[in-house]
Motif scaffolding. Structure first.
Motif, PDB file in Angstrom:
ATOM      1  N   THR A 137       7.231  -0.176   6.620  1.00 32.54           N
ATOM      2  CA  THR A 137       6.846   1.085   5.991  1.00 32.54           C
ATOM      3  C   THR A 137       7.937   2.139   6.148  1.00 32.54           C
ATOM      4  O   THR A 137       8.533   2.277   7.214  1.00 32.54           O
ATOM      5  CB  THR A 137       5.536   1.627   6.607  1.00 32.54           C
ATOM      6  OG1 THR A 137       4.516   0.633   6.493  1.00 32.54           O
ATOM      7  CG2 THR A 137       5.079   2.901   5.904  1.00 32.54           C
ATOM      8  N   ASN A 189       4.144  -0.063  10.183  1.00 36.15           N
ATOM      9  CA  ASN A 189       5.112   0.115  11.255  1.00 36.15           C
ATOM     10  C   ASN A 189       6.494   0.318  10.656  1.00 36.15           C
ATOM     11  O   ASN A 189       6.665   0.259   9.428  1.00 36.15           O
ATOM     12  CB  ASN A 189       5.093  -1.074  12.222  1.00 36.15           C
ATOM     13  CG  ASN A 189       5.370  -2.386  11.528  1.00 36.15           C
ATOM     14  OD1 ASN A 189       6.432  -2.554  10.923  1.00 36.15           O
ATOM     15  ND2 ASN A 189       4.433  -3.324  11.601  1.00 36.15           N
ATOM     16  N   GLN A 203       0.651   5.877   0.221  1.00 33.42           N
ATOM     17  CA  GLN A 203      -0.144   7.087   0.420  1.00 33.42           C
ATOM     18  C   GLN A 203       0.725   8.306   0.135  1.00 33.42           C
ATOM     19  O   GLN A 203       1.855   8.397   0.624  1.00 33.42           O
ATOM     20  CB  GLN A 203      -0.686   7.144   1.852  1.00 33.42           C
ATOM     21  CG  GLN A 203      -1.539   8.379   2.164  1.00 33.42           C
ATOM     22  CD  GLN A 203      -2.150   8.311   3.551  1.00 33.42           C
ATOM     23  OE1 GLN A 203      -2.418   7.232   4.085  1.00 33.42           O
ATOM     24  NE2 GLN A 203      -2.367   9.466   4.164  1.00 33.42           N
ATOM     25  N   LYS A 239      -3.741  12.286   7.796  1.00 32.85           N
ATOM     26  CA  LYS A 239      -4.361  11.104   8.389  1.00 32.85           C
ATOM     27  C   LYS A 239      -3.844   9.874   7.627  1.00 32.85           C
ATOM     28  O   LYS A 239      -4.203   9.660   6.468  1.00 32.85           O
ATOM     29  CB  LYS A 239      -5.887  11.182   8.283  1.00 32.85           C
ATOM     30  CG  LYS A 239      -6.495  12.456   8.864  1.00 32.85           C
ATOM     31  CD  LYS A 239      -6.236  12.579  10.361  1.00 32.85           C
ATOM     32  CE  LYS A 239      -6.912  13.840  10.917  1.00 32.85           C
ATOM     33  NZ  LYS A 239      -6.599  14.031  12.361  1.00 32.85           N
ATOM     34  N   LYS A 295      -3.745   6.392   6.266  1.00 29.92           N
ATOM     35  CA  LYS A 295      -4.804   5.424   5.993  1.00 29.92           C
ATOM     36  C   LYS A 295      -4.269   4.008   5.779  1.00 29.92           C
ATOM     37  O   LYS A 295      -5.049   3.079   5.572  1.00 29.92           O
ATOM     38  CB  LYS A 295      -5.597   5.874   4.766  1.00 29.92           C
ATOM     39  CG  LYS A 295      -6.217   7.256   4.924  1.00 29.92           C
ATOM     40  CD  LYS A 295      -6.848   7.734   3.623  1.00 29.92           C
ATOM     41  CE  LYS A 295      -7.379   9.162   3.765  1.00 29.92           C
ATOM     42  NZ  LYS A 295      -7.936   9.668   2.481  1.00 29.92           N
ATOM     43  N   ILE A 296      -2.954   3.856   5.804  1.00 31.43           N
ATOM     44  CA  ILE A 296      -2.345   2.538   5.582  1.00 31.43           C
ATOM     45  C   ILE A 296      -2.510   1.695   6.848  1.00 31.43           C
ATOM     46  O   ILE A 296      -2.069   2.088   7.931  1.00 31.43           O
ATOM     47  CB  ILE A 296      -0.856   2.676   5.222  1.00 31.43           C
ATOM     48  CG1 ILE A 296      -0.699   3.503   3.947  1.00 31.43           C
ATOM     49  CG2 ILE A 296      -0.212   1.308   5.042  1.00 31.43           C
ATOM     50  CD1 ILE A 296       0.745   3.783   3.566  1.00 31.43           C
ATOM     51  N   LYS A 297      -3.103   0.536   6.698  1.00 31.03           N
ATOM     52  CA  LYS A 297      -3.357  -0.329   7.851  1.00 31.03           C
ATOM     53  C   LYS A 297      -2.114  -1.123   8.242  1.00 31.03           C
ATOM     54  O   LYS A 297      -1.350  -1.563   7.383  1.00 31.03           O
ATOM     55  CB  LYS A 297      -4.504  -1.289   7.525  1.00 31.03           C
ATOM     56  CG  LYS A 297      -5.848  -0.593   7.319  1.00 31.03           C
ATOM     57  CD  LYS A 297      -6.941  -1.607   7.039  1.00 31.03           C
ATOM     58  CE  LYS A 297      -8.288  -0.907   6.836  1.00 31.03           C
ATOM     59  NZ  LYS A 297      -9.369  -1.891   6.547  1.00 31.03           N
ATOM     60  N   ASN A 298      -1.938  -1.276   9.555  1.00 37.36           N
ATOM     61  CA  ASN A 298      -0.846  -2.095  10.116  1.00 37.36           C
ATOM     62  C   ASN A 298       0.532  -1.638   9.643  1.00 37.36           C
ATOM     63  O   ASN A 298       1.440  -2.450   9.447  1.00 37.36           O
ATOM     64  CB  ASN A 298      -1.049  -3.570   9.769  1.00 37.36           C
ATOM     65  CG  ASN A 298      -2.371  -4.111  10.286  1.00 37.36           C
ATOM     66  OD1 ASN A 298      -2.769  -3.832  11.413  1.00 37.36           O
ATOM     67  ND2 ASN A 298      -3.067  -4.873   9.449  1.00 37.36           N
ATOM     68  N   ASP A 340       0.853  -1.187   0.000  1.00 38.08           N
ATOM     69  CA  ASP A 340       0.000   0.000   0.000  1.00 38.08           C
ATOM     70  C   ASP A 340       0.890   1.239   0.000  1.00 38.08           C
ATOM     71  O   ASP A 340       2.068   1.167   0.370  1.00 38.08           O
ATOM     72  CB  ASP A 340      -0.902   0.010   1.240  1.00 38.08           C
ATOM     73  CG  ASP A 340      -2.128   0.896   1.065  1.00 38.08           C
ATOM     74  OD1 ASP A 340      -2.246   1.542  -0.001  1.00 38.08           O
ATOM     75  OD2 ASP A 340      -2.957   0.961   1.991  1.00 38.08           O
ATOM     76  N   LYS A 362       4.307   1.037   2.104  1.00 39.24           N
ATOM     77  CA  LYS A 362       4.292  -0.202   2.878  1.00 39.24           C
ATOM     78  C   LYS A 362       4.616  -1.362   1.949  1.00 39.24           C
ATOM     79  O   LYS A 362       3.956  -1.543   0.922  1.00 39.24           O
ATOM     80  CB  LYS A 362       2.938  -0.421   3.534  1.00 39.24           C
ATOM     81  CG  LYS A 362       2.889  -1.686   4.394  1.00 39.24           C
ATOM     82  CD  LYS A 362       1.491  -1.946   4.924  1.00 39.24           C
ATOM     83  CE  LYS A 362       1.440  -3.250   5.714  1.00 39.24           C
ATOM     84  NZ  LYS A 362       0.066  -3.593   6.128  1.00 39.24           N
TER      85      LYS A 362
END
Length: 282
Positions: A155, A151, A109, A144, A146-149, A107, A226
């Motif tokens: 990432t 770290n 952003q 904000k 929006k990428i889940k999980n 992912d 990510k």
């Protein structure tokens, strides 16, 4: 930056010119590029190159920067570390791209940040250092993620900054003050080349970034990336200077905004940097 990768076919780098861009599909081995980053010179071709790439790869994220020089692989030991920039190469437009497959990137952003640096560029300061940092911190705080999980292991944040903004340190201070992003920030600032007469010339008066159809000035781009679970990244860092002696000039007065040193201490003498350098080289 380098990546520990399982499949080499998921990342590709190459150099092309503007004419070759029309048939770039023949050179791209990646079936589904998710991200294309690159550098372009001279400065005035950035938007044209970016739009052509976006037209060829509409589903890919395109992030580009103007540049004053590109490091390259040295096939031979005596080859230059940088790609040669003679007038003929610049007239054809120098383009260096790195392409990442969707198999590599989980992912991403993209965020664009106003650097509030027009006063620095004009030479008439509008904000104090404290006010400048506060404004940038406020801008960063609006992001904000929006990428889940996400770290620090999977990432990182590719950070590109308008090189004529003189705002790199201000932005990084604002990012750390925000305490929002526990990631590694890696990147750099846009440079610039133009053709003057029959020779390439360094041009940092106006430098630009390109983000998915937009030509950006006085801005920074944060690209949060990510990676897929089977990929890891690492940092490759070098310095372009070498310490030759233990001579030290202690800075007493200067301007971070204009990057000027007005007074230094050298051997108990408080003079301008120019005068102290003149004394040192007598």
């Amino acid at each position: 930056m380098f990546f520990r990768k399982k499949h080499f076919e998921n990342m590709q780098s190459f150099k092309i010119n503007l004419d070759e861009l029309s048939t770039i599909e023949k050179q791209v081995l990646i079936k589904k590029p998710k991200l294309i980053i690159g550098v372009v010179s001279p400065n005035d071709r950035l938007k044209q190159v970016g739009d052509l790439l976006k037209n060829k790869f509409p589903s890919s994220q395109i992030i580009l920067s103007t540049t004053a020089g590109e490091l390259c692989t040295r096939p031979n030991k005596n080859d230059d570390l940088y790609i040669c920039h003679d007038v003929n190469i610049l007239k054809q437009t120098s383009i260096v791209l790195q392409i990442f497959s969707e198999k590599m990137i989980d992912d991403l952003q993209i965020e664009e940040i106003n650097l509030f640096c027009d006063d620095i560029k004009s030479g008439n300061l509008k904000y104090s250092l404290k006010e400048r940092i506060q404004k940038l911190t406020s801008e960063v705080s609006k992001i904000k993620l929006k990428i889940k999980n996400a770290n620090c292991d999977n990432t990182f944040a590719l950070t590109l900054i308008d090189g004529s903004s003189a705002s790199e340190s201000f932005l990084m201070e604002a990012l750390y003050k925000s305490e929002k992003f526990p990631f590694l920030f890696v990147g750099g600032s846009s440079g610039g080349l133009k053709i003057v007469g029959n020779a390439p010339s360094l041009d940092l008066s106006e430098t630009f970034l390109y983000s998915n159809g937009k030509l950006l000035k006085s801005m920074a781009v944060l690209l949060f990336v990510k990676l897929k679970n089977n990929y890891r990244y690492g940092i490759f860092k070098t310095h372009n200077y070498q310490v030759v002696n233990d001579t030290r000039f202690n800075v007493l007065e200067g301007s971070l905004e204009f990057r000027k040193i007005t007074k230094v201490l050298f051997k108990e003498n408080q003079n301008s940097l120019t005068q102290n350098l003149a004394d040192y080289f007598k």
